[in-house]
Design an enzyme around this catalytic site. Structure first.
Site, PDB file in Angstrom:
ATOM      1  N   HIS A  69     -20.245 -42.662  35.940  1.00 14.55           N
ATOM      2  CA  HIS A  69     -20.196 -41.962  37.234  1.00 14.55           C
ATOM      3  C   HIS A  69     -21.314 -42.510  38.108  1.00 14.55           C
ATOM      4  CE1 HIS A  69     -17.272 -38.929  35.852  1.00 14.55           C
ATOM      5  NE2 HIS A  69     -17.896 -39.040  34.694  1.00 14.55           N
ATOM      6  N   LEU A  70     -20.938 -43.211  39.172  1.00 15.58           N
ATOM      7  CA  LEU A  70     -21.921 -43.797  40.081  1.00 15.58           C
ATOM      8  C   LEU A  70     -22.144 -42.938  41.323  1.00 15.58           C
ATOM      9  CD1 LEU A  70     -21.018 -47.602  39.836  1.00 15.58           C
ATOM     10  CD2 LEU A  70     -22.826 -46.339  38.659  1.00 15.58           C
ATOM     11  N   ARG A  71     -21.320 -41.921  41.498  1.00 16.15           N
ATOM     12  CA  ARG A  71     -21.488 -40.870  42.525  1.00 16.15           C
ATOM     13  C   ARG A  71     -21.314 -41.314  43.974  1.00 16.15           C
ATOM     14  NH1 ARG A  71     -20.327 -37.271  38.893  1.00 16.15           N
ATOM     15  NH2 ARG A  71     -22.043 -36.514  37.594  1.00 16.15           N
ATOM     16  N   ASP A  94     -20.127 -42.072  29.621  1.00 15.45           N
ATOM     17  CA  ASP A  94     -19.944 -40.899  30.478  1.00 15.45           C
ATOM     18  C   ASP A  94     -21.248 -40.578  31.202  1.00 15.45           C
ATOM     19  OD1 ASP A  94     -18.778 -38.811  31.801  1.00 15.45           O
ATOM     20  OD2 ASP A  94     -18.525 -37.514  30.052  1.00 15.45           O
ATOM     21  N   HIS A 113     -27.149 -36.098  37.770  1.00 14.73           N
ATOM     22  CA  HIS A 113     -27.174 -34.917  38.643  1.00 14.73           C
ATOM     23  C   HIS A 113     -28.570 -34.749  39.212  1.00 14.73           C
ATOM     24  CE1 HIS A 113     -23.192 -33.399  37.661  1.00 14.73           C
ATOM     25  NE2 HIS A 113     -23.454 -33.565  36.377  1.00 14.73           N
ATOM     26  N   ASP A 127     -10.779 -37.946  35.622  1.00 12.03           N
ATOM     27  CA  ASP A 127     -11.882 -37.458  34.791  1.00 12.03           C
ATOM     28  C   ASP A 127     -12.738 -36.426  35.505  1.00 12.03           C
ATOM     29  OD1 ASP A 127     -13.561 -37.607  32.357  1.00 12.03           O
ATOM     30  OD2 ASP A 127     -15.053 -38.225  33.816  1.00 12.03           O
ATOM     31  N   HIS A 151     -13.799 -39.561  26.145  1.00 13.20           N
ATOM     32  CA  HIS A 151     -14.808 -38.759  25.429  1.00 13.20           C
ATOM     33  C   HIS A 151     -14.241 -37.827  24.338  1.00 13.20           C
ATOM     34  CE1 HIS A 151     -13.460 -36.162  28.650  1.00 13.20           C
ATOM     35  NE2 HIS A 151     -14.323 -36.622  29.543  1.00 13.20           N
ATOM     36  N   HIS A 205     -16.695 -45.811  31.271  1.00 10.07           N
ATOM     37  CA  HIS A 205     -16.788 -44.440  31.769  1.00 10.07           C
ATOM     38  C   HIS A 205     -18.169 -44.185  32.368  1.00 10.07           C
ATOM     39  CE1 HIS A 205     -15.174 -40.137  30.936  1.00 10.07           C
ATOM     40  NE2 HIS A 205     -16.044 -40.095  31.931  1.00 10.07           N
TER      41      HIS A 205
END
Length: 431
Positions: free
Chosen positions: A61-63, A306, A310, A153, A233, A59
């Protein structure tokens, strides 16, 4: 480069020598002489270090594509390597959404080009994460990225009929649907865990039942159609009990817990610092205790970060306007040590299972999550559990700085990471 690792503690056991040659573990022995290892090896003194199989994150997030101001595949996988990960699953909520073969192949190729760890794209369950019609699940499975995990997700597949269809569809290629369990009607404008504190702070509450109701429904659906369900999660004590019940029935249900839910609690929301705003929210100390117990007894199969980067402007604002999410890749192993190993709940073999073997098995990653044994791929982490370090966001490889652990002293340090025998990290530094 080939490496002879001397005196390392294999999964916390007796000192052992490891020879990594041509991408595999070519020899494991109590003593391997430098002469027999060959003249083309670099010798690493690993006395006092622990060897673990390369970590696998289900899990991340590589964006990229779309939010390269927050993270790229390259910077995210650099952070992963520094955290001891040799494979990550990249979530689908990019822009454009990873809901076609073309997008997942793009992410997969970016991972190969970066070279810091294997990137396994997660395909969206529904088109555009819209929750209205199924995405091209079969095409993504058949693509070069060979997608086996599908998730919306960030959003819940709240339509029961659509969720059933997704579970039925992925059976054809042994896929799994990873559900973000959040009943949308029960969490409208929700900001933090629902309880006495949310009322006192004036922040809209996020009830535990919003998570638990979806998990219960989806366990029943997975059992009904005979498919694989993975719960993202997990954050509440009630969710742990529902997963435990489903497993007692023999249903094919797996679940993950995040490091921040193992360590942090909703009391931190009293600071009104959006660094602690996350989805699902930080819960109570009782929930954290239940998660740790569930991870220890195998009810919770694995730890997943996760990792949710940002940019500064999305977090440096008032709580209600701030984005949900925290960094996690570079600190996960330290937090697992503090909450699970130092507390006596898991040994290092258990850590290898929860952070490598189990997530690789769930994600169907054949050449990751393998034991450190002769003939196996040389995906290896060398970890020093004795040191302590203060988390400094400025030292992160991530483009973002939204770590909830800034200024916190954590145990342990990843000294080296090897991806198929190639060092991506040596002496704690990227190679």
């Amino acid at each position: 480069m080939n490496y002879l690792i001397k005196g390392v503690s294999l999964l916390g056991g007796e000192p052992t020598d490891l020879l990594l040659r041509d991408g595999v573990v070519s020899q494991v022995a109590a003593e391997i002489s430098t002469t027999s290892a060959g003249s083309d090896v670099e010798v690493i003194d690993a006395s006092g270090l622990i060897a673990l199989p390369g970590l696998v994150d289900l899990h991340t997030h590589l964006r990229e594509p779309g939010r390269e101001d927050a993270e790229t595949v390259e910077t995210g996988t650099q952070a992963a390597a520094l955290g001891g990960f040799t494979a990550v699953h990249a979530m689908a909520n990019t822009d454009p959404v990873a809901d076609t073969a073309g997008v997942v192949e793009q992410v997969w190729r970016l991972g190969r080009e970066a070279g810091y760890c294997d990137v396994r794209p997660v395909g969206a369950v529904t088109v555009g994460l819209g929750g209205e019609r199924l995405a091209e699940l079969g095409a993504m499975a058949d693509s070069a990225a060979a997608v086996r995990v599908f998730s919306d997700d960030g959003k819940c597949v709240s339509d029961a009929v659509l969720m059933r269809r997704a579970l039925e569809y992925v059976k054809a290629f042994d896929g799994v649907v990873a559900q973000h369990a959040q009943e949308p009607r029960l969490t409208e404008d929700a900001q933090m865990n629902e309880g006495e504190l949310s009322g006192r702070l004036g922040l809209a509450g996020w009830p535990a039942v919003a998570e638990e109701a979806i998990i219960a429904r989806d366990c029943l659906l997975a059992a009904h159609v005979g498919s694989r369900l993975h719960v993202c999660h997990v954050s509440t004590a009630g969710s742990v009990e529902i997963v435990r019940w489903a497993k007692s029935k023999g249903w094919n249900v797996t679940a993950e817990a995040c490091p921040h839910h193992l360590l942090l609690t909703d009391d931190l929301a009293a600071t009104y610092d959006p660094i602690y705003k996350v989805n699902p929210p930080l819960r109570t100390s009782a929930d954290g205790e239940a998660l740790r117990a569930g991870l220890a007894d195998g009810t919770i199969d694995c730890v997943a970060t996760d990792h949710a980067p940002h940019p500064h402007e999305d977090k440096d604002c008032e709580w209600a306007a701030a984005a949900f999410g925290m960094l996690g890749l570079e600190t996960a192993l330290s937090i697992v040590q503090q909450t699970m190993v130092d507390s006596g709940l898991l040994d290092w073999a258990g850590v290898a299972d929860r952070l490598s073997y189990a997530p690789a098995r769930i994600g169907r990653v054949a050449d990751q999550g393998r034991p450190i044994a002769e003939g196996e791929p040389a995906n290896v982490v060398l970890y020093d559990p004795t040191v302590r370090r203060v988390v400094d966001p400025a030292e992160s490889a991530s483009l973002s700085r939204n770590t909830p652990y800034r200024g916190m002293e954590l145990p342990g340090r990843v000294v080296a990471t090897f991806l198929r025998g190639r060092a991506t990290v040596l002496d704690g530094k990227l190679q």
